[in-house]
Design a protein around this motif. Structure first.
Motif, mmCIF file in Angstrom:
data_model
loop_
_atom_site.group_PDB
_atom_site.id
_atom_site.type_symbol
_atom_site.label_atom_id
_atom_site.label_comp_id
_atom_site.label_asym_id
_atom_site.label_seq_id
_atom_site.Cartn_x
_atom_site.Cartn_y
_atom_site.Cartn_z
ATOM 1 N N THR A 284 -1.342 5.279 -2.871
ATOM 2 C CA THR A 284 -2.790 5.280 -2.574
ATOM 3 C C THR A 284 -3.442 6.282 -3.435
ATOM 4 O O THR A 284 -2.664 7.087 -4.061
ATOM 5 C CB THR A 284 -3.022 5.842 -0.783
ATOM 6 O OG1 THR A 284 -2.445 7.138 -0.869
ATOM 7 C CG2 THR A 284 -2.171 4.910 -0.259
ATOM 8 N N GLN B 195 -7.801 -2.929 0.066
ATOM 9 C CA GLN B 195 -6.762 -2.177 -0.429
ATOM 10 C C GLN B 195 -6.446 -2.129 -2.031
ATOM 11 O O GLN B 195 -6.880 -3.389 -2.523
ATOM 12 C CB GLN B 195 -5.422 -2.961 0.449
ATOM 13 C CG GLN B 195 -3.968 -2.109 -0.132
ATOM 14 C CD GLN B 195 -3.148 -3.001 0.573
ATOM 15 O OE1 GLN B 195 -3.169 -3.401 1.961
ATOM 16 N NE2 GLN B 195 -1.844 -3.196 -0.118
ATOM 17 N N ASN C 150 0.844 -1.154 -0.011
ATOM 18 C CA ASN C 150 0.119 0.134 -0.017
ATOM 19 C C ASN C 150 0.813 1.305 -0.018
ATOM 20 O O ASN C 150 0.604 2.217 0.721
ATOM 21 C CB ASN C 150 -1.011 0.004 1.034
ATOM 22 C CG ASN C 150 -2.251 0.808 0.896
ATOM 23 O OD1 ASN C 150 -2.476 0.828 -0.172
ATOM 24 N ND2 ASN C 150 -2.677 1.517 1.941
#
Length: 513
Positions: free
Chosen positions: A295, A494, A292
């Motif tokens: 983003t 995610q 991640n």
């Protein structure tokens, strides 16, 4: 000058020619009066009694040349007017029934779909409509021609653009993603021409408003500025915007029964008549954004270019046609070069312990331990590898087959520990299923085939067993990061492959501000 006598046999020819010319002149006069009669009828402006199609067409073409780069689908728009003899049919048919007033109103609310209404010429359309409705506003026929042409062209362009956006989305996923192999309908010229020929704009605009419950739930969350747990309001908004766009794409299952895998949710569902009748955890291919690190709140401009990690599971739709119980794993060259030859160099018994056979030129090598694997590199690799059925086989005890260009499939796995983890992007690209026998039972139903599958999955048969499905079942491997669950709560996952980031980077300049 001495008159030349007309011979009698020429007289019928001359009279016939004059008659034809007279008809042609009357026909032209009648044709040219159509625009005058119709425009005066709808505007009550005396100036349009002078209108002539032959004089209007050059003005139209000049205006169109100026607007060509400002409107979407100019070739379709141009062909529509050409097909209709350049007559101002949109104004004639829709000026007085409220349609030309309705279109800007609908467009002004496109921000409810997460899109920017300022990319449409709504104010110019409203100004032109008002001008035509004002009997004293247009003073010369030349001004009338230009007003007509502008309104026809801008209305056509905005109407088609809005229709396409709501029915197909504003982005073409096939052009965004390099591993997108889903059948996806896109707007075509036939559909766009049919849209322009719509008898009632308002009725049509009402009919194309998205009615999917998922869309309406996400749209409501967007309108209400819902903040998703753990995200900022701005990033939440972007999640919802991307979700709305994906829901507009025409790539959804339509069959009464199908298997669907959602990559970011690491989940497989068997859907029947709109309901999940079986679901299970899955493991998917490793992705570029597993940590991640990028983003929707922060990303680089390079995110516009889709650069998939080699092991990402592709997005596709196909048909599950058969299963292979106790399968042989034909090890891809990419895995052989990065893993198999490395392990073989470190441990001379690795291949034997893993039941991996080595082939050269199609012939099995009897004793691969004699090969100096330290000297084998990806550049000089001349061997192929196959893993025999058994407990160590990476495909487990069964695989589910469907045609696709990426050579991926659903399969069992001996590595059950991975299903305990929340982040399950761990495979080389295929999809590992948490309950393979449960999936087989659903697809085959009770009977001899299922008995064979269940039995063969328990015993260690040295040869695979292939069994065709009694009823082939569609499969969709998709990518959805945000949705409304059965209780109406908004869920998100995610962006493990960074596909949201790619999509939003392309949409950033056309979303609602």
């Amino acid at each position: 000058m001495i008159p030349i006598p007309i011979r009698k046999h020429f007289l019928p020819i001359i009279l016939s020619t004059c008659f034809v010319l007279l008809l042609a002149l009357q026909s032209c006069k009648k044709k040219h009066s159509v625009i005058a009669d119709e425009m005066f009828r709808v505007t009550k402006n005396e100036i349009f009694k002078k209108a002539d199609t032959a004089d209007y067409i050059p003005v139209f073409n000049k205006v169109f040349a100026n607007y060509r780069k400002k409107i979407a689908n100019p070739l379709v728009i141009e062909s529509f007017f050409k097909k209709n003899g350049y007559e101002p049919i949109l104004v004639v048919n829709h000026l007085n029934n409220g349609d030309l007033d309705a279109l800007p109103e609908y467009i002004s609310r496109i921000n409810e779909h997460g899109l920017d209404p300022s990319s449409y010429p709504t104010e110019e359309i409203k100004t032109l409509v008002a001008k035509l409705k004002d009997k004293a506003a247009i003073k010369t026929i030349e001004e009338g021609y230009e007003t007509l042409a502008k309104l026809e062209i801008l209305t056509a362009g905005a109407f088609v653009k809005y229709s396409n956006a709501l029915q197909y989305g504003v982005m073409n996923p096939k052009k965004l993603y390099s591993r997108y192999f889903m059948a996806t309908r896109r707007p075509d010229s036939v559909g766009m021409l049919a849209t322009l020929s719509t008898a009632n704009f308002k009725t049509y605009l009402d009919s194309i408003q998205p009615k999917n419950p998922q869309y309406l739930a996400i749209q409501k969350a967007y309108r209400d500025s819902v903040t998703l747990n753990g995200l900022s309001r701005e990033e939440s908004k972007r999640y919802l915007l991307v979700a709305l766009e994906r829901l507009r794409w025409r790539n959804k299952p339509y069959e009464p029964k199908y298997v669907i895998v959602n990559i970011p949710d690491y989940r497989l569902d068997v859907m029947e008549d709109g309901k999940s009748v079986l679901n299970m955890k899955v493991c998917v291919g490793q992705g570029r954004n597993m940590e991640n690190q990028n983003t929707l709140a922060h990303f680089e401009d390079t995110a516009r270019v889709d650069k998939p990690y080699p092991r990402e599971t592709p997005l596709l739709n196909s048909i599950i046609h058969s299963v292979e119980v106790n399968p042989v794993w034909n090890i891809p060259r990419s895995i052989a070069t990065k893993e198999i030859i490395v392990e073989a160099a470190n441990d001379r018994y690795y291949l034997a312990n893993k039941n991996i056979d080595v082939f050269k030129d199609g012939k099995r090598i009897a004793d691969p331990e004699t090969i100096d694997w330290l000297q084998v590199t990806p550049d000089n690799l001349e061997y192929e590898f196959k893993q025999r059925p058994g407990e160590e086989n990476s495909l487990g005890k069964i695989k589910f087959l469907f045609k696709n260009r990426s050579s991926v499939y659903l399969h069992d796995t001996p590595n059950k520990l991975a299903f305990r983890h929340a982040m399950r992007a761990v495979s080389h690209g295929c999809v590992r299923v948490g309950d393979p026998l449960g999936l087989a039972k659903n697809l085959f139903g009770e009977g001899a085939d299922l008995d064979t599958i269940a039995n063969d999955m328990v015993i260690n048969k040295p040869e695979p067993t292939n069994i065709g499905l009694p009823k082939k079942t569609p499969i969709y491997i998709t990518y959805v990061t945000c949705w409304a669950d059965e209780n109406g709560a908004i869920q998100y996952r995610q962006d493990v492959y960074g596909l949201d980031i790619v999509l939003y980077a392309h949409m950033e300049n056309i979303v609602a501000k």
